[in-house]
Design a protein around this motif. Structure first.
Motif, PDB file in Angstrom:
ATOM      1  N   MET A 171      44.408  37.040  41.352  1.00 49.34           N
ATOM      2  CA  MET A 171      43.005  36.718  41.613  1.00 49.34           C
ATOM      3  C   MET A 171      42.515  37.388  42.905  1.00 49.34           C
ATOM      4  O   MET A 171      41.406  37.926  42.929  1.00 49.34           O
ATOM      5  N   VAL A 172      43.335  37.358  43.948  1.00 49.94           N
ATOM      6  CA  VAL A 172      42.955  37.962  45.223  1.00 49.94           C
ATOM      7  C   VAL A 172      42.843  39.480  45.074  1.00 49.94           C
ATOM      8  O   VAL A 172      41.913  40.102  45.587  1.00 49.94           O
ATOM      9  N   ARG A 173      43.767  40.080  44.355  1.00 49.72           N
ATOM     10  CA  ARG A 173      43.732  41.528  44.142  1.00 49.72           C
ATOM     11  C   ARG A 173      42.477  41.935  43.369  1.00 49.72           C
ATOM     12  O   ARG A 173      41.796  42.898  43.726  1.00 49.72           O
ATOM     13  N   ASP A 174      42.135  41.211  42.326  1.00 48.18           N
ATOM     14  CA  ASP A 174      40.935  41.520  41.548  1.00 48.18           C
ATOM     15  C   ASP A 174      39.670  41.342  42.383  1.00 48.18           C
ATOM     16  O   ASP A 174      38.737  42.151  42.299  1.00 48.18           O
ATOM     17  N   ALA A 175      39.624  40.291  43.182  1.00 45.77           N
ATOM     18  CA  ALA A 175      38.471  40.070  44.057  1.00 45.77           C
ATOM     19  C   ALA A 175      38.372  41.185  45.104  1.00 45.77           C
ATOM     20  O   ALA A 175      37.275  41.616  45.459  1.00 45.77           O
ATOM     21  N   GLY A 176      39.512  41.657  45.589  1.00 39.85           N
ATOM     22  CA  GLY A 176      39.521  42.763  46.553  1.00 39.85           C
ATOM     23  C   GLY A 176      38.951  44.039  45.951  1.00 39.85           C
ATOM     24  O   GLY A 176      38.215  44.779  46.615  1.00 39.85           O
ATOM     25  N   ARG A 177      39.284  44.301  44.709  1.00 36.26           N
ATOM     26  CA  ARG A 177      38.721  45.480  44.035  1.00 36.26           C
ATOM     27  C   ARG A 177      37.204  45.351  43.899  1.00 36.26           C
ATOM     28  O   ARG A 177      36.468  46.311  44.122  1.00 36.26           O
ATOM     29  N   TYR A 178      36.747  44.166  43.528  1.00 39.86           N
ATOM     30  CA  TYR A 178      35.306  43.932  43.409  1.00 39.86           C
ATOM     31  C   TYR A 178      34.632  44.133  44.766  1.00 39.86           C
ATOM     32  O   TYR A 178      33.618  44.823  44.874  1.00 39.86           O
ATOM     33  N   LEU A 179      35.194  43.530  45.813  1.00 43.17           N
ATOM     34  CA  LEU A 179      34.597  43.619  47.143  1.00 43.17           C
ATOM     35  C   LEU A 179      34.568  45.051  47.648  1.00 43.17           C
ATOM     36  O   LEU A 179      33.593  45.480  48.263  1.00 43.17           O
ATOM     37  N   THR A 217      32.082  37.506  46.185  1.00 40.84           N
ATOM     38  CA  THR A 217      33.523  37.721  46.066  1.00 40.84           C
ATOM     39  C   THR A 217      34.267  36.395  46.091  1.00 40.84           C
ATOM     40  O   THR A 217      35.203  36.184  45.318  1.00 40.84           O
ATOM     41  N   LYS A 218      33.852  35.487  46.971  1.00 42.48           N
ATOM     42  CA  LYS A 218      34.493  34.166  47.026  1.00 42.48           C
ATOM     43  C   LYS A 218      34.307  33.416  45.710  1.00 42.48           C
ATOM     44  O   LYS A 218      35.248  32.814  45.195  1.00 42.48           O
ATOM     45  N   ASP A 219      33.095  33.453  45.158  1.00 44.04           N
ATOM     46  CA  ASP A 219      32.842  32.807  43.859  1.00 44.04           C
ATOM     47  C   ASP A 219      33.710  33.421  42.770  1.00 44.04           C
ATOM     48  O   ASP A 219      34.302  32.710  41.957  1.00 44.04           O
ATOM     49  N   LEU A 220      33.765  34.737  42.747  1.00 43.65           N
ATOM     50  CA  LEU A 220      34.553  35.431  41.734  1.00 43.65           C
ATOM     51  C   LEU A 220      36.032  35.085  41.854  1.00 43.65           C
ATOM     52  O   LEU A 220      36.706  34.845  40.852  1.00 43.65           O
ATOM     53  N   LEU A 221      36.529  35.005  43.079  1.00 40.74           N
ATOM     54  CA  LEU A 221      37.942  34.704  43.296  1.00 40.74           C
ATOM     55  C   LEU A 221      38.266  33.270  42.879  1.00 40.74           C
ATOM     56  O   LEU A 221      39.224  33.030  42.155  1.00 40.74           O
ATOM     57  N   VAL A 222      37.464  32.322  43.327  1.00 40.58           N
ATOM     58  CA  VAL A 222      37.777  30.905  43.115  1.00 40.58           C
ATOM     59  C   VAL A 222      37.433  30.447  41.693  1.00 40.58           C
ATOM     60  O   VAL A 222      38.224  29.752  41.058  1.00 40.58           O
ATOM     61  N   TYR A 223      36.271  30.857  41.192  1.00 39.17           N
ATOM     62  CA  TYR A 223      35.784  30.335  39.912  1.00 39.17           C
ATOM     63  C   TYR A 223      35.915  31.319  38.745  1.00 39.17           C
ATOM     64  O   TYR A 223      35.714  30.938  37.594  1.00 39.17           O
ATOM     65  N   GLY A 224      36.180  32.576  39.040  1.00 41.50           N
ATOM     66  CA  GLY A 224      36.297  33.575  37.986  1.00 41.50           C
ATOM     67  C   GLY A 224      34.969  34.149  37.540  1.00 41.50           C
ATOM     68  O   GLY A 224      34.926  35.020  36.691  1.00 41.50           O
ATOM     69  N   LYS A 225      33.873  33.655  38.120  1.00 45.32           N
ATOM     70  CA  LYS A 225      32.539  34.159  37.810  1.00 45.32           C
ATOM     71  C   LYS A 225      31.594  33.776  38.939  1.00 45.32           C
ATOM     72  O   LYS A 225      31.890  32.888  39.742  1.00 45.32           O
ATOM     73  N   LEU A 226      30.460  34.444  38.985  1.00 46.52           N
ATOM     74  CA  LEU A 226      29.466  34.136  40.009  1.00 46.52           C
ATOM     75  C   LEU A 226      28.778  32.822  39.677  1.00 46.52           C
ATOM     76  O   LEU A 226      28.416  32.584  38.520  1.00 46.52           O
ATOM     77  N   GLY A 227      28.638  31.959  40.673  1.00 43.80           N
ATOM     78  CA  GLY A 227      27.968  30.681  40.475  1.00 43.80           C
ATOM     79  C   GLY A 227      28.772  29.668  39.687  1.00 43.80           C
ATOM     80  O   GLY A 227      28.213  28.728  39.133  1.00 43.80           O
ATOM     81  N   GLY A 228      30.080  29.818  39.643  1.00 49.43           N
ATOM     82  CA  GLY A 228      30.914  28.877  38.905  1.00 49.43           C
ATOM     83  C   GLY A 228      31.075  27.560  39.638  1.00 49.43           C
ATOM     84  O   GLY A 228      30.694  27.414  40.803  1.00 49.43           O
ATOM     85  N   SER A 229      31.653  26.572  38.951  1.00 50.15           N
ATOM     86  CA  SER A 229      31.858  25.266  39.575  1.00 50.15           C
ATOM     87  C   SER A 229      33.266  24.710  39.344  1.00 50.15           C
ATOM     88  O   SER A 229      33.663  23.766  40.003  1.00 50.15           O
ATOM     89  N   ILE A 230      34.024  25.285  38.414  1.00 54.33           N
ATOM     90  CA  ILE A 230      35.374  24.796  38.122  1.00 54.33           C
ATOM     91  C   ILE A 230      36.371  25.837  38.608  1.00 54.33           C
ATOM     92  O   ILE A 230      36.400  26.963  38.102  1.00 54.33           O
ATOM     93  N   PRO A 231      37.197  25.493  39.617  1.00 51.85           N
ATOM     94  CA  PRO A 231      38.135  26.483  40.162  1.00 51.85           C
ATOM     95  C   PRO A 231      39.230  26.858  39.164  1.00 51.85           C
ATOM     96  O   PRO A 231      39.646  26.042  38.342  1.00 51.85           O
TER      97      PRO A 231
END
Length: 156
Positions: A44-52, A80-94
């Motif tokens: 998850m961190v690696r994928d978020a890093g690529r996005y960022l 990026t934080k939303d994408l990392l934690v929730y898997g999508k922008l504006g998510g609510s379920i980690p």
């Protein structure tokens, strides 16, 4: 010794060994679960890093904004934080139980154009955070911290 006595001894031996066997099975399952969650968090961190790294530079200067914050990069840090934690922008379920955007730190180094994502995730076993000392000592804390960090050059 007769057959009935042998069966009684076997039941007593099984009764004595059963808690240790169950402890071994549960410990092995929890270790496997911890390794899986650590692997998942790293991915998850690696994928978020690529996005960022592709969204941190918003203009044509090809230089990381200084200071590196949401206002200067089009909300790239919050996204990026939303994408990392929730898997999508504006998510609510980690994606991982107990993971929150406050566990994620994102920094940028304008000298080297590197973005760094750091996550501190407190892993907890299924059966609780502590195990009793059974009167022989203090309780033992079973949770531990996963610290994952990823750095990547922005703009690539």
């Amino acid at each position: 010794m007769g057959h009935r006595q042998q069966a009684g001894v076997a039941v007593i031996e099984f009764t004595i060994l059963l808690p240790f066997l169950l402890l071994l099975v549960f410990a092995t399952a929890e270790l496997g679960r911890a390794l899986y969650q650590y692997s998942h968090l790293t991915r998850m961190v690696r994928d978020a890093g690529r996005y960022l790294s592709t969204t941190a530079i918003v203009d044509t200067t090809e230089i990381l904004p200084n200071p590196f914050n949401d206002a200067n990069c089009g909300n790239c840090i919050s996204n990026t934080k939303d994408l990392l934690v929730y898997g999508k922008l504006g998510g609510s379920i980690p994606l991982l139980y107990g993971l929150d955007t406050s566990d994620v730190t994102i920094t940028g180094d304008s000298v080297t154009d590197r973005v760094i994502i750091t996550v501190d995730y407190d892993w907890m076993p299924l059966l609780g955070e502590q195990i009793s000392g059974f009167g022989l000592g203090n309780d033992s804390n079973l949770s531990f911290n996963f610290h994952v960090s990823y750095a990547m050059r922005a703009g690539l």
